[in-house]
Design an enzyme around this catalytic site. Structure first.
Site, PDB file in Angstrom:
ATOM      1  N   HIS A   1     -60.087 -58.131 107.383  1.00  0.00           N
ATOM      2  CA  HIS A   1     -59.426 -56.846 107.682  1.00  0.00           C
ATOM      3  C   HIS A   1     -59.794 -56.257 108.818  1.00  0.00           C
ATOM      4  CE1 HIS A   1     -58.804 -56.575 102.889  1.00  0.00           C
ATOM      5  NE2 HIS A   1     -57.936 -57.516 103.255  1.00  0.00           N
TER       6      HIS A   1
ATOM      7  N   THR B   1     -66.499 -57.357  95.316  1.00  0.00           N
ATOM      8  CA  THR B   1     -65.144 -57.210  95.680  1.00  0.00           C
ATOM      9  C   THR B   1     -64.383 -56.965  94.387  1.00  0.00           C
ATOM     10  OG1 THR B   1     -63.033 -57.812  96.736  1.00  0.00           O
ATOM     11  CG2 THR B   1     -64.537 -59.520  95.990  1.00  0.00           C
TER      12      THR B   1
ATOM     13  N   PRO C   1     -71.913 -55.875  89.634  1.00  0.00           N
ATOM     14  CA  PRO C   1     -72.464 -55.059  88.458  1.00  0.00           C
ATOM     15  C   PRO C   1     -71.439 -55.137  87.208  1.00  0.00           C
ATOM     16  CG  PRO C   1     -72.570 -53.817  90.425  1.00  0.00           C
ATOM     17  CD  PRO C   1     -71.804 -54.957  90.962  1.00  0.00           C
TER      18      PRO C   1
HETATM   19  P1  OAD Z   1     -63.204 -52.192  96.232  1.00  0.00           P
HETATM   20  O1  OAD Z   1     -63.988 -50.821  96.254  1.00  0.00           O
HETATM   21  O2  OAD Z   1     -62.069 -52.460  95.704  1.00  0.00           O
HETATM   22  O3  OAD Z   1     -64.312 -53.084  94.982  1.00  0.00           O
HETATM   23  C1  OAD Z   1     -65.688 -52.801  95.125  1.00  0.00           C
HETATM   24  C2  OAD Z   1     -66.447 -53.634  94.210  1.00  0.00           C
HETATM   25  O4  OAD Z   1     -67.899 -53.860  94.694  1.00  0.00           O
HETATM   26  C3  OAD Z   1     -66.349 -53.242  92.905  1.00  0.00           C
HETATM   27  O5  OAD Z   1     -65.968 -54.143  91.979  1.00  0.00           O
HETATM   28  C4  OAD Z   1     -67.626 -52.752  92.386  1.00  0.00           C
HETATM   29  O6  OAD Z   1     -67.986 -52.905  90.943  1.00  0.00           O
HETATM   30  C5  OAD Z   1     -68.535 -53.435  93.324  1.00  0.00           C
HETATM   31  N1  OAD Z   1     -69.878 -53.154  93.538  1.00  0.00           N
HETATM   32  C6  OAD Z   1     -70.549 -51.591  93.382  1.00  0.00           C
HETATM   33  N2  OAD Z   1     -71.806 -51.822  93.813  1.00  0.00           N
HETATM   34  C7  OAD Z   1     -72.016 -52.944  94.075  1.00  0.00           C
HETATM   35  C8  OAD Z   1     -73.414 -53.649  94.331  1.00  0.00           C
HETATM   36  N3  OAD Z   1     -74.631 -52.833  94.566  1.00  0.00           N
HETATM   37  N4  OAD Z   1     -73.408 -54.967  94.486  1.00  0.00           N
HETATM   38  C9  OAD Z   1     -72.423 -55.708  94.361  1.00  0.00           C
HETATM   39  N5  OAD Z   1     -71.064 -55.108  93.852  1.00  0.00           N
HETATM   40  C10 OAD Z   1     -71.044 -53.922  93.876  1.00  0.00           C
HETATM   41  O7  OAD Z   1     -63.655 -52.989  97.528  1.00  0.00           O
HETATM   42  P2  OAD Z   1     -62.961 -54.231  98.346  1.00  0.00           P
HETATM   43  O8  OAD Z   1     -62.532 -55.143  97.072  1.00  0.00           O
HETATM   44  O9  OAD Z   1     -63.779 -54.734  99.449  1.00  0.00           O
HETATM   45  O10 OAD Z   1     -59.610 -52.598 103.250  1.00  0.00           O
HETATM   46  O11 OAD Z   1     -61.550 -53.613  98.617  1.00  0.00           O
HETATM   47  C11 OAD Z   1     -60.761 -54.432  99.649  1.00  0.00           C
HETATM   48  C12 OAD Z   1     -60.014 -53.721 100.518  1.00  0.00           C
HETATM   49  O12 OAD Z   1     -59.490 -52.716  99.942  1.00  0.00           O
HETATM   50  C13 OAD Z   1     -61.111 -53.314 101.717  1.00  0.00           C
HETATM   51  O13 OAD Z   1     -61.391 -54.289 102.493  1.00  0.00           O
HETATM   52  C14 OAD Z   1     -60.505 -52.106 102.110  1.00  0.00           C
HETATM   53  C15 OAD Z   1     -59.797 -51.657 101.002  1.00  0.00           C
HETATM   54  O14 OAD Z   1     -58.443 -50.860 101.124  1.00  0.00           O
HETATM   55  C16 OAD Z   1     -59.818 -52.116 104.452  1.00  0.00           C
HETATM   56  O15 OAD Z   1     -60.777 -51.547 104.873  1.00  0.00           O
HETATM   57  C17 OAD Z   1     -58.825 -52.429 105.589  1.00  0.00           C
END
Ligand code: OAD
Length: 234
Positions: A115, A182, A208
């Protein structure tokens, strides 16, 4: 399946596939869920080409805030373990959806950024791309007069073909896929882990919480990234 016994040393080639959850322990919010960026801001106003054309200053205000927030954070143990494994085993691939640059700051040398990056700017007119870590930016405009555009794959943008190719090459040749932090809500990135699964790799989800793709994984490790990665590194 819950399984504490997965260890990196038992696999030949590891691929990490990471999302915003990896940076939570550094103090960077996720995008979705409680405290998520897209609960506070509408992506339609700040993270798409249409918003940038309509209001480049507003889009830059948002991104400058994100740059300042990321710069104020430090890589956490999760980033460091990934970097250490890549140092010890250079064929370890890191594919990230994150734009915060923390994996690189932890020492990762090869990162496929699906991204894009908060730290690269692209001129939409002459296509020039360069790194810029200044806060605030010295100028929001290129010498040609056009606004710099964050070199980020916003909503409705296609993914970069080179990044996609690098990701599929790594995923098709690994025997362990570790997906970390993710939600699996954003496509086409969310589909990429299936390449490793189809190739027979053992697949592990570190999160988590349960996600909409949890059922695809062989093993689900429920906990924060740093703790789960530490267990796998032992
Ligand atoms: P999300 O915000 O959709 O998901 C984040 C995930 O991290 C969730 O499933 C949480 O449960 C998990 N999480 C929270 N705390 C955590 C921890 N301590 N350890 C491990 N996991 C944890 O984020 P992404 O899946 O990255 O685009 O979102 C995908 C894309 O959507 C991003 O790349 C972004 C956004 O629009 C851009 O920045 C261009």
């Amino acid at each position: 399946m819950q399984q504490a016994g997965i260890k990196f040393k038992d696999f030949k080639r590891v691929v990490f596939f990471t999302g915003a959850g990896l940076s939570v322990e550094s103090g960077i919010p996720t995008y979705r869920g409680q405290g998520g960026v897209w609960n506070e801001y509408r992506w339609e106003d700040y993270a798409c080409e249409r918003a940038f054309r309509r209001d480049p200053e507003g889009v830059w205000d948002f991104h400058e805030k994100q740059r300042a927030a990321a710069a104020a954070c430090e890589p956490n143990e999760g980033h460091s373990i990934i970097a250490e494994l890549q140092r010890l085993r250079p064929d370890t691939a890191v594919i990230t959806q994150n734009i915060d640059g923390l994996l690189q700051r932890a020492g990762c040398t090869q990162v496929t950024e699906l991204h894009g990056s908060l730290w690269r700017l692209r001129c939409p007119r002459d296509r020039e791309v360069h790194e810029d870590f200044s806060i605030p930016l010295a100028s929001r405009k290129c010498d040609c007069g056009a606004y710099w555009r964050p070199d980020i794959v916003w909503f409705e943008d296609p993914l970069d073909n080179n990044a996609l190719d690098a990701a599929s090459d790594a995923l098709s040749s690994c025997d362990l896929l570790v997906s970390i932090g993710t939600s699996g809500a954003v496509y086409p990135a969310a589909d990429l882990p299936r390449i490793a699964m189809a190739g027979g790799a053992t697949s592990v989800e570190v999160n988590p919480d349960e996600t909409m793709v949890s059922h695809l994984y062989d093993v689900t490790l429920r906990g924060p990234a740093s703790k789960m990665l530490r267990q796998m590194f032992e």
